[in-house]
Design an enzyme around this catalytic site. Structure first.
Site, mmCIF file in Angstrom:
data_model
loop_
_atom_site.group_PDB
_atom_site.id
_atom_site.type_symbol
_atom_site.label_atom_id
_atom_site.label_comp_id
_atom_site.label_asym_id
_atom_site.label_seq_id
_atom_site.Cartn_x
_atom_site.Cartn_y
_atom_site.Cartn_z
ATOM 1 N N HIS A 1 0.833 -1.214 0.000
ATOM 2 C CA HIS A 1 0.000 0.000 0.000
ATOM 3 C C HIS A 1 0.865 1.261 0.000
ATOM 4 O O HIS A 1 0.530 2.263 0.628
ATOM 5 C CB HIS A 1 -0.947 0.013 1.206
ATOM 6 C CG HIS A 1 -1.895 -1.132 1.237
ATOM 7 N ND1 HIS A 1 -3.076 -1.158 0.525
ATOM 8 C CD2 HIS A 1 -1.832 -2.326 1.886
ATOM 9 C CE1 HIS A 1 -3.701 -2.307 0.742
ATOM 10 N NE2 HIS A 1 -2.962 -3.033 1.553
ATOM 11 N N ASN B 1 -10.072 -3.478 2.136
ATOM 12 C CA ASN B 1 -9.790 -3.363 0.713
ATOM 13 C C ASN B 1 -11.077 -3.074 -0.046
ATOM 14 O O ASN B 1 -12.160 -2.996 0.544
ATOM 15 C CB ASN B 1 -9.162 -4.657 0.175
ATOM 16 C CG ASN B 1 -7.710 -4.841 0.610
ATOM 17 O OD1 ASN B 1 -6.948 -3.888 0.672
ATOM 18 N ND2 ASN B 1 -7.337 -6.071 0.903
#
Length: 485
Positions: free
Chosen positions: A56, A129
């Protein structure tokens, strides 16, 4: 706070007399070590990049609020969910997963969807997510999985052999792989995708009664995805396309919003449901556990400084508030440690004292010192507990609720290994055109894989989920179906 320009100073506040020339011995030099302003500038410049996130790394963020629209107090005592109309400030960070900080926004990848609620009882982080499931279900496999998504140690290139070798040897990944390779693998914008807590969590009400819960953020902009060719073009023409789109939308007062829903499962159902409800590679059927509306999230303010707010924002699925707790989900259990530990390494042990992470609730703990401790460091308050001097004490009302566990200690797998029913159901839900694009994406991604053994092993997973699916991928790769046995 508005930043006002004025006299240039050093980091310790002293005025700078010359910012254009180094102090030297004569016009030719050499440079003098006593030029502390020069040394400070160069030393700080060398340290301006904190280590990027292992996963990320690249993301966009925005501020906003969450407003409760339905009463859920019968399920949880969490104060920020306690009454209809209650608003809580939030900061949200969206991200790609595998790429580095400078990678393109429009690659095929899951997207991180992390929400920090600044509640009156402390910060609550929901770190999920844009998919309801994940590739693996045990945290012990996570470092190996992420290694396959990163670069080959010799060539420093992305390695499809590692990607598909790992997936083909980890059949639990099939559900997430199916979503990733579908149209949803490349969202049109960060505004046009759903978000999920993915894991199962526990809600506890004021009477101590508990339920299992899953979170669903449904975009009010509608789900839109990018065509593969357009995504590739944008990756070259504007690799920051998603970051730019989110910033511009908010800047133009086109505020993105999501409705939050939850699925609620009675505690006892966990022992009898046809899929393990703590297995993050599985979903709960919405026919069995319908969506219940909770509230609405709106993002209405861009960051003033990307580094201070987006890059230094730290999220941990272990940041709970009273009324919200962990489940025995094995992947979640590992993340409870891993995320906070990553922040201690990347940003520093005092990362929660930074303005973007600092709770609006008063913090009373006995943590002291450490790098970058810029606040009062607890002052002269009591620094241990229990104590006899009026220091902070524990609260019995905030104890975590219990749940029953059983079995022998050891390295144990999940009991249920049906990795094919849910992906097969998903495949059959797609239209003929969507199935065609899914198969094309899979074939194109697998063509570079060197070993037919890996291809055949992965095709067998598709075949077990749906024979049509497996046959189509095999044909696209030029393999004989008889080789699947």
């Amino acid at each position: 706070m508005e930043f006002k320009t004025g006299q240039l100073t050093t980091s310790w506040g002293a005025p700078v007399g010359d910012n254009q020339h180094s102090m030297t011995a004569g016009s030719r030099g050499p440079t003098l070590i006593q030029d502390v302003h020069l040394l400070e500038k160069l030393a700080h410049f060398n340290r301006e990049r904190v280590p990027e996130r292992v996963v990320h790394a690249k993301g966009a963020g925005a501020h906003g609020y969450f407003e409760v629209t339905q009463d859920v107090s019968s399920y949880t005592k969490a104060d920020f969910l306690s009454e209809v109309g209650k608003r809580t400030p939030v900061f949200v960070r969206f991200s790609t997963v595998a790429g580095e900080l400078g990678s393109a926004d429009t690659v095929r990848d899951p997207r991180g969807f992390a929400v920090k609620f600044y509640t009156e009882e402390g910060n609550y982080d929901l770190v999920g997510n844009n998919t309801p499931v994940f590739f693996i279900r045990d945290a012990i496999k996570f470092p190996d999985f992420i290694h396959t998504q990163k670069r080959h140690p010799q060539t420093h290139l992305k390695n499809p052999n590692a990607v598909w070798d790992f997936w083909s040897l980890s059949p639990e990944s099939l559900h997430q792989v199916s979503i990733l390779m579908s149209d949803r693998g490349i969202p049109a914008t960060l505004r046009h995708m759903h978000g999920y807590g993915s894991h199962t969590f526990k809600w506890v009400n004021a009477d101590g009664q508990a339920v299992w819960v899953k979170y669903h953020f449904k975009t009010e902009q509608g789900v839109k995805n990018l065509d593969v060719e357009l995504a590739a073009k944008l990756a070259g023409d504007n690799p920051d396309y998603h970051i730019e789109d989110l910033y511009n939308a908010i800047d133009q007062a086109n505020f993105p919003s999501w409705k939050l829903y939850v699925q609620i499962m009675p505690i006892e159902d966990a022992n009898t449901y046809r899929f393990d409800p703590f297995d993050v590679t599985k979903v709960w059927s919405q026919k069995d556990y319908p969506l219940i509306e909770v509230g609405r999230m709106v993002l209405d303010r861009n960051p003033e400084n990307y580094f201070a707010e987006v890059e230094q924002a730290t999220f941990s699925p272990g940041a709970f508030v009273p009324g919200i707790e962990a489940s025995p989900d094995k992947m979640l259990q590992g993340r409870l440690f891993a995320y906070a530990d990553a922040h201690r390494y990347r940003v520093g042990t005092n990362h929660n004292t930074l303005p973007i992470n600092k709770p609006v609730a008063q913090v009373n703990n006995n943590q002291r010192d450490g790098q970058m401790r810029y606040d009062r460091n607890g002052g002269n308050s009591v620094y241990y507990e229990p104590n006899s001097y009026g220091g902070a004490t524990e609260s019995a009302a905030s104890r975590t609720s219990s749940f029953e566990v059983s079995g022998s200690a050891g390295s144990a797998p999940y009991d249920n290994n049906d990795h094919y029913t849910q992906p097969g159901n998903l495949y059959r839900l797609l239209s003929a055109e969507e199935r065609g694009r899914l198969i094309k994406n899979i074939v194109n991604a697998m063509i570079p894989v060197e070993k037919d053994e890996i291809k055949q092993r992965q095709i067998a997973h598709f075949y077990k989920a749906d024979p049509e699916w497996g046959n189509a991928v095999a044909e696209g790769l030029g393999l004989r179906v008889t080789e699947l046995a």
